[in-house]
Design a protein around this motif. Structure first.
Motif, mmCIF file in Angstrom:
data_model
loop_
_atom_site.group_PDB
_atom_site.id
_atom_site.type_symbol
_atom_site.label_atom_id
_atom_site.label_comp_id
_atom_site.label_asym_id
_atom_site.label_seq_id
_atom_site.Cartn_x
_atom_site.Cartn_y
_atom_site.Cartn_z
ATOM 1 N N ILE A 90 0.844 -1.200 0.000
ATOM 2 C CA ILE A 90 0.000 0.000 0.000
ATOM 3 C C ILE A 90 0.878 1.248 0.000
ATOM 4 O O ILE A 90 0.610 2.208 -0.728
ATOM 5 N N SER A 91 1.937 1.233 0.790
ATOM 6 C CA SER A 91 2.868 2.376 0.832
ATOM 7 C C SER A 91 3.499 2.605 -0.538
ATOM 8 O O SER A 91 3.626 3.749 -0.993
ATOM 9 N N GLU A 92 3.904 1.527 -1.209
ATOM 10 C CA GLU A 92 4.486 1.657 -2.550
ATOM 11 C C GLU A 92 3.469 2.216 -3.544
ATOM 12 O O GLU A 92 3.801 3.081 -4.371
ATOM 13 N N LEU A 93 2.228 1.740 -3.467
ATOM 14 C CA LEU A 93 1.170 2.252 -4.338
ATOM 15 C C LEU A 93 0.959 3.746 -4.102
ATOM 16 O O LEU A 93 0.873 4.536 -5.052
ATOM 17 N N ILE A 94 0.913 4.147 -2.843
ATOM 18 C CA ILE A 94 0.717 5.559 -2.516
ATOM 19 C C ILE A 94 1.873 6.397 -3.040
ATOM 20 O O ILE A 94 1.660 7.481 -3.612
ATOM 21 N N GLN A 95 3.092 5.928 -2.869
ATOM 22 C CA GLN A 95 4.254 6.671 -3.377
ATOM 23 C C GLN A 95 4.133 6.903 -4.881
ATOM 24 O O GLN A 95 4.399 8.003 -5.376
ATOM 25 N N ARG A 96 3.733 5.872 -5.612
ATOM 26 C CA ARG A 96 3.585 6.018 -7.069
ATOM 27 C C ARG A 96 2.469 7.001 -7.406
ATOM 28 O O ARG A 96 2.621 7.834 -8.314
ATOM 29 N N LEU A 97 1.343 6.911 -6.698
ATOM 30 C CA LEU A 97 0.238 7.841 -6.953
ATOM 31 C C LEU A 97 0.672 9.277 -6.667
ATOM 32 O O LEU A 97 0.343 10.193 -7.433
ATOM 33 N N LEU A 98 1.397 9.476 -5.600
ATOM 34 C CA LEU A 98 1.857 10.823 -5.257
ATOM 35 C C LEU A 98 2.832 11.361 -6.287
ATOM 36 O O LEU A 98 2.803 12.544 -6.627
#
Length: 140
Positions: A90-98
């Protein structure tokens, strides 16, 4: 996955007037519609209606007011634990979205998910991410 009728089904089967085997790959709701059609009720509306308690929209808007739009909500848990992504993914997904969008992220979940939401916040360290886990009731 069990493929034999359970006790509840066997006991209730005495009262069944209409039966239909649920085909693999079909939505359960469509199977129920087929059963209803067999007794003359022809309903195929998949529309769902959701109602919130009074003042829920105002509470949500106040909570989210500081975040730039658009908002992306990420459910951080699942009733089926095998479907959960986990804190790292989830953290990796959020980083990419940001990095790739201008969106803000809202972490949603129950009170039990609050600890995981805080762990994610500590990993991503962005003002565009907010944890709402446990902040709202299901009705809100």
């Amino acid at each position: 996955m069990p493929d034999v009728p359970g006790l509840t089904y066997r006991l209730g089967a005495l009262f069944f007037n209409h039966r239909r085997q649920h085909p693999h790959g079909q939505m359960v709701l469509d199977s129920w519609f087929d059963v209803l059609a067999s007794i003359g009720i022809n309903q195929r509306n998949h529309e769902k209606r959701v109602y919130s308690v009074p003042h829920a929209a105002e509470k949500a808007e106040k909570f989210l007011a500081s975040l730039p739009r658009p908002l992306v909500g990420i459910g951080i848990s699942s009733g089926n634990k095998m479907k959960e992504l986990g804190t790292q993914k989830i953290s990796e997904l959020i980083q990419r979205l940001l990095q790739q969008t201008g969106c803000s992220i809202v972490l949603v979940g129950s009170q039990e998910d609050s600890e995981q939401a805080q762990a994610i916040l500590q990993t991503v360290l962005s003002e565009r991410v907010i944890a709402a886990a446990g902040t709202f009731s299901l009705a809100e």
